[in-house]
Enzyme design. Sequence first.
Site, short mmCIF file in Angstrom:
data_model
loop_
_atom_site.label_atom_id
_atom_site.label_comp_id
_atom_site.label_asym_id
_atom_site.label_seq_id
_atom_site.Cartn_x
_atom_site.Cartn_y
_atom_site.Cartn_z
N LYS A 77 3.05 5.48 -1.09
CA LYS A 77 2.64 4.80 -2.33
C LYS A 77 3.88 4.55 -3.18
CE LYS A 77 -1.67 5.57 -1.08
NZ LYS A 77 -2.49 4.49 -0.48
N SER A 126 -2.84 -0.51 2.29
CA SER A 126 -2.85 -0.05 0.91
C SER A 126 -1.59 -0.42 0.12
CB SER A 126 -3.05 1.47 0.86
OG SER A 126 -1.90 2.14 1.34
#
Length: 202
Positions: free
Chosen positions: A112, A63
């Site tokens: 993230k 990701s």
Amino acid sequence: MTDQSDKSSLPPESSPNAGPTQKQQAPQPNPWVEGLQTIVLSVFLALGIRHFVAEARYIPSGSMEPTLQINDRLVIEKISYHLNPPEHGDVVVFWPPDSLTPPGKRRDAFIKRIIGLPGDVVEVRNGEVIRNGEVLTEPYIKAAPDYQWGPEEVPEASYLVLGDNRNSSYDSHAWGFVPQENIIGKAVVRFWPPDRLGLLDD
């Protein structure tokens, strides 16, 4: 008649008939006890450092590609956010909102990039991320986002986070904002693999 009182009044260690003074030996430490104490102290220090200062993490998914690859190993530092708040562009490790973890299931940390700070208005439109009316330049992403999102204002004490692999990332555009108290720390150094070792800001 000879007076014997002086001799009889001498303390035993000063008596002319007393033998040589014997030194008391200090008890020898038990090596098993010393070893156990060392192990306990080492574990205590390791847990303290991991909880308060820094810890190692590995990347289980794609990701955050291309910035982070699967099985990269990182050092996550935990001190700076006690002194200064997170900034745009920081790569952070955090606990996801409780709503994402069903009861009885293991709660895994996410990693993230911070895109929106409290008060920012963020929108994703036509393959671009727009923050407070300005299009972001993002050389770190894998591909332009193929979804639309927002505009939304980031709430107080919360952050908007997106993965660098925008179209394969389960992040704020899917489930919302990260509360400040959920942030574990900032990813600062990649130490594995050796050929990619270095600061993440490089």
